[in-house]
Each structure stands twice: as C-alpha cells, then as structure tokens.
Scaffold this active site. Structure first.
Site, PDB file in Angstrom:
ATOM      1  N   LYS A 116      50.146  49.679  47.915  1.00 61.11           N
ATOM      2  CA  LYS A 116      50.728  48.417  48.215  1.00 61.11           C
ATOM      3  C   LYS A 116      51.011  47.609  46.988  1.00 61.11           C
ATOM      4  O   LYS A 116      50.359  47.676  45.776  1.00 61.11           O
ATOM      5  CB  LYS A 116      50.018  47.688  49.389  1.00 61.11           C
ATOM      6  CG  LYS A 116      48.610  47.205  48.792  1.00 61.11           C
ATOM      7  CD  LYS A 116      48.546  45.950  48.226  1.00 61.11           C
ATOM      8  CE  LYS A 116      47.194  45.330  47.684  1.00 61.11           C
ATOM      9  NZ  LYS A 116      47.153  44.617  46.601  1.00 61.11           N
ATOM     10  N   ASP A 132      41.798  44.615  52.028  1.00 61.56           N
ATOM     11  CA  ASP A 132      43.244  45.396  51.984  1.00 61.56           C
ATOM     12  C   ASP A 132      43.291  46.583  53.001  1.00 61.56           C
ATOM     13  O   ASP A 132      44.227  46.962  53.197  1.00 61.56           O
ATOM     14  CB  ASP A 132      43.483  45.875  50.668  1.00 61.56           C
ATOM     15  CG  ASP A 132      43.718  44.732  49.707  1.00 61.56           C
ATOM     16  OD1 ASP A 132      44.329  43.642  50.177  1.00 61.56           O
ATOM     17  OD2 ASP A 132      43.579  45.031  48.548  1.00 61.56           O
TER      18      ASP A 132
HETATM   19  O1  C5P Z   1      37.377  42.844  50.327  1.00 67.89           O
HETATM   20  P1  C5P Z   1      37.456  43.347  49.091  1.00 67.89           P
HETATM   21  O2  C5P Z   1      36.073  44.171  49.183  1.00 67.89           O
HETATM   22  O3  C5P Z   1      38.461  44.485  48.708  1.00 67.89           O
HETATM   23  O4  C5P Z   1      37.105  42.279  48.018  1.00 67.89           O
HETATM   24  C1  C5P Z   1      36.713  42.865  46.914  1.00 67.89           C
HETATM   25  C2  C5P Z   1      36.268  41.239  46.000  1.00 67.89           C
HETATM   26  O5  C5P Z   1      37.500  40.579  45.704  1.00 67.89           O
HETATM   27  C3  C5P Z   1      35.739  40.415  46.838  1.00 67.89           C
HETATM   28  O6  C5P Z   1      34.173  40.821  46.771  1.00 67.89           O
HETATM   29  C4  C5P Z   1      35.829  39.281  46.153  1.00 67.89           C
HETATM   30  O7  C5P Z   1      35.190  38.674  45.041  1.00 67.89           O
HETATM   31  C5  C5P Z   1      37.419  39.436  45.837  1.00 67.89           C
HETATM   32  N1  C5P Z   1      38.303  38.603  46.994  1.00 67.89           N
HETATM   33  C6  C5P Z   1      38.192  37.474  47.089  1.00 67.89           C
HETATM   34  N2  C5P Z   1      38.979  36.982  48.346  1.00 67.89           N
HETATM   35  C7  C5P Z   1      39.673  37.752  49.056  1.00 67.89           C
HETATM   36  C8  C5P Z   1      39.849  39.089  48.783  1.00 67.89           C
HETATM   37  C9  C5P Z   1      38.974  39.426  47.901  1.00 67.89           C
HETATM   38  O8  C5P Z   1      37.689  36.572  46.429  1.00 67.89           O
HETATM   39  N3  C5P Z   1      40.469  37.179  49.846  1.00 67.89           N
END
Ligand code: C5P
Length: 311
Positions: free
Chosen positions: A22, A153
C-alpha cells in the site's frame, strides 16, 4: 487425488493468498493519544506489488515460517515476532484449532520495513489463508477485528482498493474512486522503523492535523490525476527526511525526471512517484535508477484488491 487420513477428504492441504502493498495518498497525523498511537486521517491505496503467503498443514507443532524472495527478504525476522506468525498464533489460540501447527511460506516482493505495510500485508494474508485452511467460521467483520489487534495497517490489507482510514488507521471507509493510477516506486537501501519516525514527528513539534485534503478525495472521485498529484500529503515526510536526508534528494530527483508528484510511502523510506502513463514511468524509473540512494525501481498501478486466495 488422495488425501491425508488426519482430516476430512474435502479439506484443503494448502492455501495460497496473494496480497498487495500500500501507499498512503494522504497521511495526516494528529495528536498522540493515551493508547500510544497517533490519531490519523489517511487515504490508503493498494498497489500492484505482491507478497504471496502459503499456509500448509503440518505435523509439526507451532508455526514454522520460511521466507523467500530476492533483495531484502533476508531481513525479515523468521521468529515469533514476525507479524504473520503472530497472526497464525492468534487464530490457533482464539479458535482452539485442533491441529498441531502450520507451515507458512512468505514469498516477498513488498519492500521490508519500506513503509508499504509489507509485514501487515503478510499478517492479513495469513489470517485469510489459515482461516480457509482450518475452515474457521470467520466472517469479514471478525477478520477485520482480528487484523486490528495485529496492527494499524492490517485491516486495510484485507480490503485493498482505496479507503479512508481514521482512528489508529483501523476505522475504514471504502472510497469512491475512478481510474487507475500509475506509480514508480523508488526502493531504498535499508528500512526505517515506524515507531522511530512517529517519535521524530513528535520531537519536531509539528502541529497535528488529521484533515484529509478535500482536493484528494474529489480528485479520486472524478479520476483527475492532476488533482490527485497536487493533493498528495504525508505528514511523516519531514520526520523521515530528518532521519534520512537522502529521502529528500530522491523525492526531488523523481520530480526533476518528470513525475507529476512524489510522496513518501507511509513512514518510508520508499518514495512513490505519480506519473501520467506507463511510458512516462519508464523515463522516471530510468532516471531514478541512476541515483545512488535508490536500490531498485518498480512500476505499479493502483488501486488493486486486498488479500485474495489464489487456490
Ligand atoms: O500498529 P502498528 O504496530 O503497525 O504501529 C507501529 C508503531 O507505529 C506503533 O507502535 C506506534 O509507535 C506507531 N503508530 C502511531 N500511530 C498510529 C499507527 C502507528 O504512533 N496511528
């Protein structure tokens, strides 16, 4: 065709799922909430670079992962921290699956730690593949919720197409859009850590704003590539460039080579360039591939569907 005596003759021994990468056509980052995630207004756009996940019945206990692919596939963690392994374990636990385990094969094409949700894509594909393999009673909304537990995601990678994402990125609304868009991806040497880029965003004190540009939504609705190009926005770009200044050079090089616009993909370091046609893509890709900071270029189109069974 003979079948193993350990399961009914109608059941599958192997399920293969293809899943795209994506881009974020807009990644509008708001404040950091108490849950540790930033509020987002984002436009997800699935593009035609695919990983293939195969789930096979296995007599071995647990989840056994094999990663294949060229380039940076060797950088994929093959232990229990891998998001695809976590996805399979989530299903094993949640549904009390009466199987010892599963063999997972990831065939990687989506850049690793590239900002294109490669790990999330593999997790989404694994949820679908294992649900089919084990004949689990998971409807779309339950799969979506399981996906959201795994990462911000992951739900979009099940759906694909174009979607507006809110909250952490997991509240999705499909977007009306016309036309197909042509992109050149500039893949970087090495990856970037998403938490690190969000942290730098906070350190830079950039004011949070989750408003998705109206021009982008209107451009997609009518299929106006110039309008889409003029309204691409990624609030993480400044933070990623602060960490890796060469990203700024690559973005400039793509525009100098004739792209309509360039934007960082997610938290980077992959850069995506919107072009008018496949022919123009060749010129832009040729120029970018001469840049020392570009590991490889790839032509892709979007939007494309999300994770789908190939079986
Ligand atoms: O949700 P995911 O594990 O992919 O996110 C990885 C990191 O990216 C999170 O731990 C956070 O630090 C950051 N993040 C964020 N805000 C979001 C998505 C991700 O701060 N909406």
């Amino acid at each position: 065709m003979s079948s193993s005596p350990s399961h009914p003759p109608t059941s599958l021994d192997e399920v293969r799922v293809r899943v795209p990468g994506k881009l974020n056509l807009a990644l509008c980052v708001g404040d950091l909430a108490d849950d540790g995630y930033h509020r987002l207004g984002t436009v997800f756009h699935a593009v035609s670079i695919y990983d293939v996940v195969t789930a096979r019945r296995s007599a071995l206990a647990g989840v056994n992962l094999h990663v294949k692919g060229n380039g940076d596939a060797a950088d994929v963690p093959a232990d229990d921290t891998n998001l695809a392994v976590r996805a399979a374990n989530l299903l094993l636990d949640r549904f009390h699956v009466a199987e010892p385990g599963v063999e997972l094969e990831l065939r990687k094409a989506i850049p690793v730690a590239g900002g294109m949700a490669g790990g999330s894509a593999d997790a989404a594909a694994t949820l679908l593949a294992c649900s089919m393999l084990w004949d689990l009673d998971t409807g779309p909304s339950e799969l979506h919720d399981l996906a959201a537990e795994l990462g911000s995601d992951v739900p979009f990678m099940l759906h694909g197409g174009n979607a507006l994402g809110r909250g952490r990125g997991t509240d999705l609304v499909p977007l009306l859009s016309r036309g197909s868009y042509h992109w050149v991806l500039a893949l970087a040497h090495g990856g970037l850590s998403t938490p690190e880029v969000f942290r730098r965003f906070d350190e830079l004190g950039i004011p949070g704003d989750t408003t998705v540009p109206e021009g982008l939504l209107n451009g997609l609705a009518v299929g106006d590539v110039d309008m889409v190009a003029a309204n691409l926005r990624n609030d993480l770009q400044a933070a990623a460039i602060d960490l890796r200044p060469e990203i700024g050079e690559v973005l400039q090089a793509g525009v100098d080579a004739g792209a309509l616009a360039g934007v960082l993909s997610g938290s980077g370091p992959t850069c995506a360039f919107l072009v008018r046609s496949e022919a123009q893509a060749q010129d832009v890709a040729a120029a970018l591939s001469r840049h020392e900071q570009v590991r490889a270029t790839k032509y892709v189109e979007g939007p494309v569907p999300g994770a789908r069974s190939m079986s």
